[in-house]
Write a protein that holds these residues in place. Structure first.
Motif, PDB file in Angstrom:
ATOM      1  N   TYR A  35       1.952  97.850   7.517  1.00 40.65           N
ATOM      2  CA  TYR A  35       0.826  96.850   7.891  1.00 40.65           C
ATOM      3  C   TYR A  35       0.284  95.711   7.334  1.00 40.65           C
ATOM      4  O   TYR A  35      -0.218  94.836   6.475  1.00 40.65           O
ATOM      5  CB  TYR A  35      -0.070  97.499   9.125  1.00 40.65           C
ATOM      6  N   CYS A  36      -1.138  97.069   6.179  1.00 32.86           N
ATOM      7  CA  CYS A  36      -1.942  96.274   5.275  1.00 32.86           C
ATOM      8  C   CYS A  36      -1.036  95.948   4.596  1.00 32.86           C
ATOM      9  O   CYS A  36      -1.894  94.644   3.599  1.00 32.86           O
ATOM     10  CB  CYS A  36      -2.609  97.959   3.994  1.00 32.86           C
ATOM     11  N   SER A  37       0.181  95.800   3.349  1.00 32.14           N
ATOM     12  CA  SER A  37      -0.190  95.005   2.210  1.00 32.14           C
ATOM     13  C   SER A  37       0.873  93.898   2.968  1.00 32.14           C
ATOM     14  O   SER A  37       0.709  92.729   1.660  1.00 32.14           O
ATOM     15  CB  SER A  37       1.388  96.088   1.622  1.00 32.14           C
ATOM     16  N   THR A  38       1.137  93.626   4.049  1.00 28.42           N
ATOM     17  CA  THR A  38       1.263  92.793   4.947  1.00 28.42           C
ATOM     18  C   THR A  38       0.101  91.357   4.676  1.00 28.42           C
ATOM     19  O   THR A  38       0.310  90.312   4.523  1.00 28.42           O
ATOM     20  CB  THR A  38       1.823  92.210   6.092  1.00 28.42           C
ATOM     21  N   PHE A  39      -0.786  92.167   5.024  1.00 25.29           N
ATOM     22  CA  PHE A  39      -2.146  90.846   4.956  1.00 25.29           C
ATOM     23  C   PHE A  39      -2.457  90.908   3.371  1.00 25.29           C
ATOM     24  O   PHE A  39      -2.967  89.207   3.336  1.00 25.29           O
ATOM     25  CB  PHE A  39      -3.531  91.579   5.585  1.00 25.29           C
ATOM     26  N   ILE A  40      -2.520  91.452   2.808  1.00 28.65           N
ATOM     27  CA  ILE A  40      -3.207  91.459   1.438  1.00 28.65           C
ATOM     28  C   ILE A  40      -1.616  89.899   0.804  1.00 28.65           C
ATOM     29  O   ILE A  40      -2.248  89.558   0.145  1.00 28.65           O
ATOM     30  CB  ILE A  40      -3.131  92.809   0.176  1.00 28.65           C
ATOM     31  N   VAL A  42       0.016  88.044   2.207  1.00 26.63           N
ATOM     32  CA  VAL A  42      -0.123  86.988   2.580  1.00 26.63           C
ATOM     33  C   VAL A  42      -0.654  85.994   1.936  1.00 26.63           C
ATOM     34  O   VAL A  42      -1.015  85.095   1.406  1.00 26.63           O
ATOM     35  CB  VAL A  42      -0.105  87.306   3.928  1.00 26.63           C
ATOM     36  N   ILE A  43      -1.809  86.892   1.796  1.00 22.72           N
ATOM     37  CA  ILE A  43      -3.467  85.796   1.432  1.00 22.72           C
ATOM     38  C   ILE A  43      -2.658  85.469   0.262  1.00 22.72           C
ATOM     39  O   ILE A  43      -3.137  84.303  -0.590  1.00 22.72           O
ATOM     40  CB  ILE A  43      -4.330  86.862   1.683  1.00 22.72           C
ATOM     41  N   GLU A  46       0.093  82.642  -0.037  1.00 23.04           N
ATOM     42  CA  GLU A  46      -1.018  81.744   1.031  1.00 23.04           C
ATOM     43  C   GLU A  46      -1.865  80.446  -0.534  1.00 23.04           C
ATOM     44  O   GLU A  46      -2.111  79.197  -0.442  1.00 23.04           O
ATOM     45  CB  GLU A  46      -0.780  81.729   1.352  1.00 23.04           C
ATOM     46  N   SER A  63       6.032  85.681   1.070  1.00 27.14           N
ATOM     47  CA  SER A  63       6.016  86.468   0.796  1.00 27.14           C
ATOM     48  C   SER A  63       7.069  87.892   0.498  1.00 27.14           C
ATOM     49  O   SER A  63       8.301  87.320   1.076  1.00 27.14           O
ATOM     50  CB  SER A  63       4.945  87.729   0.846  1.00 27.14           C
ATOM     51  N   GLU A  68       7.204  94.562   0.232  1.00 28.29           N
ATOM     52  CA  GLU A  68       5.340  94.356   1.258  1.00 28.29           C
ATOM     53  C   GLU A  68       6.368  95.709   2.343  1.00 28.29           C
ATOM     54  O   GLU A  68       5.648  96.902   3.147  1.00 28.29           O
ATOM     55  CB  GLU A  68       4.897  93.086   2.053  1.00 28.29           C
ATOM     56  N   TYR A  69       7.570  95.459   3.450  1.00 24.75           N
ATOM     57  CA  TYR A  69       7.541  96.136   3.824  1.00 24.75           C
ATOM     58  C   TYR A  69       8.748  97.549   3.848  1.00 24.75           C
ATOM     59  O   TYR A  69       8.880  98.214   5.335  1.00 24.75           O
ATOM     60  CB  TYR A  69       8.264  95.578   5.089  1.00 24.75           C
TER      61      TYR A  69
END
Length: 151
Positions: A35-40, A42-43, A46, A63, A68-69
């Protein structure tokens, strides 16, 4: 071919990581890290700091979903398992070792393959972000009950 080998390795390591209790700790660590690594991730992608020219499900994700998953969350599960009864000093030492290994692999992949390309991102950002995320997640999971009260 490298991605498929890493995918297979990730699934095998994930399966082995769930062989001893408390399994809910390992699953929570895995899911929270994803969950957390997805946010990082994607940012970073992007903003154009990092690019994954060759990736799984490239039509749907910019990504690296493999990293990440699966791969990074599995690494965090093993980190949690090896520090389960350890002191905070050991947490930092092991997080340093795990992240050194993982960062070296990423630098090799960036240099010799087309799986990852740094633009404004560097290996130091990878090291610091994964180190901090591992310690933060490990701290959060530390507050889960030691006995499985969810049965």
């Amino acid at each position: 071919m490298i991605l498929w080998c890493l995918l297979f390795l990730g699934f095998v390591l994930f399966g082995f990581s769930l062989r001893k209790p408390p399994i809910y700790h390992w699953l929570f660590t895995f899911l929270l890290t994803s969950y957390c690594s997805t946010f990082i991730g994607v940012i970073v992608v992007e903003k154009g700091m990092l690019e994954y020219p060759i990736r799984l499900l490239a039509d749907y994700f910019e990504s690296s979903i493999l990293y990440e998953y699966l791969l990074f969350p599995v690494l965090c599960v093993y980190f949690h398992q090896t520090t389960y009864n350890a002191s905070y000093k050991i947490w930092f030492l092991q997080a340093f070792c795990y992240n050194t290994f993982f960062t070296i692999i990423e630098v090799i992949l960036e240099h010799y393959t087309n799986l990852v390309q740094y633009h404004t991102w560097t290996w130091l950002y990878t090291f610091i972000s994964t180190f901090m995320l591992m310690i933060i997640i490990r701290t959060i999971v530390q507050f889960l009950p030691r006995k499985n009260t969810y049965s």
